[in-house]
Design an enzyme around this catalytic site. Structure first.
Site, short mmCIF file in Angstrom:
data_model
loop_
_atom_site.label_atom_id
_atom_site.label_comp_id
_atom_site.label_asym_id
_atom_site.label_seq_id
_atom_site.Cartn_x
_atom_site.Cartn_y
_atom_site.Cartn_z
N ASN A 150 -75.79 -45.33 13.66
CA ASN A 150 -75.94 -45.03 15.12
C ASN A 150 -76.57 -46.35 16.05
O ASN A 150 -77.76 -46.71 16.14
CB ASN A 150 -76.72 -43.87 15.29
CG ASN A 150 -76.81 -43.32 16.72
OD1 ASN A 150 -76.66 -44.14 17.73
ND2 ASN A 150 -77.29 -42.13 16.86
N GLY A 175 -74.27 -38.98 15.14
CA GLY A 175 -74.47 -40.01 16.04
C GLY A 175 -73.60 -41.53 15.83
O GLY A 175 -73.94 -42.58 16.52
N ASP A 177 -71.40 -44.59 15.43
CA ASP A 177 -70.58 -45.10 16.57
C ASP A 177 -70.19 -46.55 16.15
O ASP A 177 -70.45 -47.04 15.27
CB ASP A 177 -71.39 -45.03 17.80
CG ASP A 177 -72.58 -45.63 17.87
OD1 ASP A 177 -73.00 -46.81 17.20
OD2 ASP A 177 -73.44 -45.46 18.94
N HIS A 250 -49.58 -34.42 13.22
CA HIS A 250 -50.13 -33.43 13.91
C HIS A 250 -50.92 -33.85 15.04
O HIS A 250 -51.47 -34.92 15.16
CB HIS A 250 -50.66 -32.45 13.16
CG HIS A 250 -51.84 -32.92 12.43
ND1 HIS A 250 -51.63 -33.56 11.01
CD2 HIS A 250 -53.06 -32.98 12.56
CE1 HIS A 250 -52.83 -33.97 10.51
NE2 HIS A 250 -53.75 -33.92 11.58
N ASP A 334 -51.76 -41.20 8.60
CA ASP A 334 -52.26 -39.97 8.02
C ASP A 334 -51.09 -39.00 7.55
O ASP A 334 -50.04 -39.15 8.35
CB ASP A 334 -53.31 -39.28 8.89
CG ASP A 334 -54.00 -38.20 8.14
OD1 ASP A 334 -54.74 -38.33 7.04
OD2 ASP A 334 -53.95 -37.05 8.52
N GLU A 363 -50.46 -42.84 3.77
CA GLU A 363 -51.18 -41.68 3.23
C GLU A 363 -50.27 -41.03 2.17
O GLU A 363 -49.55 -40.27 2.87
CB GLU A 363 -52.11 -40.74 3.93
CG GLU A 363 -53.01 -40.29 3.00
CD GLU A 363 -53.47 -38.75 3.70
OE1 GLU A 363 -54.44 -38.23 2.92
OE2 GLU A 363 -52.93 -38.47 4.49
N HIS A 428 -62.84 -40.57 1.90
CA HIS A 428 -63.61 -39.52 2.66
C HIS A 428 -62.71 -38.29 2.20
O HIS A 428 -63.39 -36.97 2.93
CB HIS A 428 -63.22 -39.59 4.31
CG HIS A 428 -61.76 -39.60 4.63
ND1 HIS A 428 -60.94 -40.62 4.08
CD2 HIS A 428 -61.10 -38.76 5.47
CE1 HIS A 428 -59.71 -40.25 4.79
NE2 HIS A 428 -59.78 -39.11 5.31
N ASP A 429 -61.74 -38.22 1.50
CA ASP A 429 -61.07 -36.81 1.10
C ASP A 429 -61.51 -36.49 -0.32
O ASP A 429 -60.83 -35.44 -0.96
CB ASP A 429 -59.68 -37.23 1.11
CG ASP A 429 -59.26 -37.04 2.68
OD1 ASP A 429 -59.61 -36.20 3.37
OD2 ASP A 429 -58.04 -37.91 2.83
N ASP A 473 -65.51 -32.82 0.44
CA ASP A 473 -65.89 -32.83 1.96
C ASP A 473 -66.33 -31.39 2.07
O ASP A 473 -65.92 -30.17 1.87
CB ASP A 473 -64.37 -32.74 2.35
CG ASP A 473 -64.28 -32.42 3.83
OD1 ASP A 473 -65.48 -32.64 4.65
OD2 ASP A 473 -63.19 -32.21 4.46
#
Length: 574
Positions: A150, A175, A177, A250, A334, A363, A428-429, A473
């Protein structure tokens, strides 16, 4: 001879144009069935008119899977045109020819028949779409921006939580960034990474940003376009490339295009931007099913119709904008395997036209030869290659099966593309590496080392360098640990040394020969060329084993008093 085990497909992953006049050729045979393979080749025109003779070359046995052996060689062809066929000799001395028409008897008249040969009419280097040379030299660092750092409190969401406080939920905000990332570029440079992969940064109501509202704007909680330019410039000044993440399968339900469909129904000018099968959009009152297509089953992520020319033009403009205006180096796309190939060819062609050395990554969670090359991506996220590493160190896969599966994946793509594959042990998956390996730091270090020895472009997920834990996740998206304890600092030191080794040996590890040996409970991966040998030795058993005598390893884990503990490794260079 097991003819059913023999296979070659021209202009596929079995052939690769490496440069002008250079063609790499592979042949598959049944394992332990063939003693020798020769390739006979010539320029078809010159050969048929009698001004040149057939050349012969013995192919080298390469990797073997659970059922097949691969043979490989690189041909130098003066004219860029070539026909070729294979002379295969089995273990009892029987021979057979193999070419475009299938198998033929090994007699002189058949070798003089051009119809028995595979054809490469012309070797266009441009058609080879060789990945940018810089990719195989890159060690990526993946950042989930909302959880990295942050940097500016003024842009925090209203419901922001203290950094790292509480259990992470799907709707948690902390937060993180863009200024926070920029503030830590020196830390990343010290770690040694030279590629930054950022999860989506565009306007979105979620913390993950995979439900985009506006592809042309930075999410205000992440900062401004000036903040992003500062990040790109700071990364470039430190020798780091920058890759952004695009979600074109999407849109988010709050996107103006989808909101216009909700408001205006069939009269919306965006009605054909999506896959809608009934009006008004929503759930069928009888079946309770959505009457429009989505990502997975998420009603909040309506699937985009990428065969619509207007959609194609919009999305291509998006990707060109961030390259032309901010100088980014790469795109990751993605859910690439659920988008039509025609669109990917149009997009990739447009991006290569404005930035020839752009890295384009799709991906996919499975083997995806149809997405790589042929006007599309340089590479895909290589989960089928990396996930067996986790099963290996968890004892769910024995060394023999691991080697067979890994070699199979290494043969799925042309060598230049294999060098650019995106290899990660956690993202992250997925659950974090330390958690997947049940907190065993020795195995954690060994798994990372094995990853770094394989062909491809390796990636470290943020926090892995300080052994952050995390389950599925959203638990794998905890806030970055900026106050590591002594043990975690030691892990960072190990990862720093490992990345330094990988980058120093990048060219060698991209092209050197790869062989496996199984010695008791030890798996040995050897990389060799005419000048050097690198070897990783991994103890996969339940008992300690002796280290290699007379050799000083450059990296180790789990070694004390000349013994290597279960899960340990030693890495040597000679």
């Amino acid at each position: 001879m097991q003819l059913a085990g023999i296979r070659h497909r021209p202009e596929s992953e079995d052939t690769a144009v490496l440069a002008a006049h250079q063609l790499q050729v592979r042949l598959q045979t049944a394992r332990d069935d063939v003693a020798q393979v020769e390739i006979l080749f010539a320029d078809s025109y010159l050969w048929q008119e009698g001004t040149t003779a057939l050349e012969r070359r013995i192919m080298q046995p390469g990797l073997a899977t659970q059922g097949n052996q691969y043979w490989q060689t690189t041909l130098t062809v003066p004219t860029n045109r070539v026909v070729y066929a294979f002379l295969i000799t089995d273990t009892i001395g029987a021979t057979v020819g193999y070419g475009e028409g299938g198998f033929f008897d090994d007699v002189a008249t058949n070798w003089q028949t051009v119809g028995n040969y595979f054809h490469m009419p012309y070797m266009h280097v441009s058609d080879a779409e060789l990945p940018p040379a810089w990719v195989k030299e890159t060690v990526w660092y993946q950042i989930f921006p909302e959880r990295f750092a942050n940097g500016v409190r003024q842009n925090d969401p209203a419901n922001v939580q203290p950094w790292g406080a509480g259990r992470v939920h799907r709707d948690s905000f902390y937060g993180g960034d863009l200024p926070g990332i920029t503030a830590h570029l020196d830390d990343l440079a010290a770690l040694g990474v030279n590629g930054l992969y950022l999860c989506p940064i565009f306007t979105s109501p979620s913390n993950h940003k995979y439900d985009t509202i506006d592809h042309f704007e930075i999410d205000p909680h992440f900062g401004t376009k000036a903040d992003f330019q500062a990040l790109v410039d700071g990364a470039h000044a430190r020798g780091m490339r920058v890759m952004l993440d695009a979600v074109f399968n999407h849109f988010g339900e709050q996107s103006p295009q989808w909101q216009d469909v909700i408001k205006n129904g069939e009269q919306s000018r965006f009605a054909d931007w999506f896959h809608i099968h009934g009006w008004p959009v929503g759930r069928d009152p009888k079946t309770k099913r959505l009457n429009y297509e989505t990502f997975a089953t998420g009603a909040a992520m309506p699937k985009v119709n990428t065969q619509n020319p207007a959609v194609q033009a919009y999305l291509i403009d998006v990707t060109k904008y961030w390259i032309e205006q901010f100088g980014i180096d790469a795109w990751r796309f993605d859910v690439a395997d659920e988008v039509d190939h025609g669109f990917w060819r149009a997009l990739c062609g447009a991006l290569r036209a404005i930035k020839p050395d752009v890295y384009l990554l799709g991906e996919s969670w499975h083997s995806s030869q149809s997405l790589v090359g042929n006007g599309q991506f340089n590479a895909v996220m290589n989960y089928p290659l990396t996930q067996p590493i986790l099963a290996l160190f968890n004892g769910q896969l024995n060394p023999e099966d691991y080697v067979g599966k890994t070699n199979l994946e290494l043969m799925m793509y042309r060598q230049p593309n294999q060098q650019a594959m995106f290899n990660a042990l956690d993202t992250h998956d997925t659950p974090r590496l330390l958690t997947t390996l049940h907190g065993q730091l020795t195995k954690f270090k060994s798994a990372l080392t094995l990853l770094m020895l394989l062909p491809g472009s390796p990636c470290i997920y943020y926090g892995t360098e300080v052994a952050m834990a995390g389950g599925a996740d959203p638990d794998n998206r905890r806030c970055m640990n900026w106050q590591p304890d002594e043990q975690e600092q030691q892990v960072r030191q190990f990862v720093t040394r490992l990345i330094k080794f990988r980058r120093q040996q990048a060219d060698f590890l991209a092209t050197s020969q790869l062989t496996w040996t199984i010695d008791g409970h030890c798996l040995i991966l050897t990389r060799t060329d005419v000048e050097q040998t690198i070897q990783g030795r991994f103890n996969l058993g339940a008992q300690a084993v002796s280290t290699v005598s007379g050799v000083s390893p450059i990296l180790t884990a789990g070694i004390t008093a000349n013994e290597m503990a279960p899960g340990g490794f030693e890495l040597t260079v000679a």
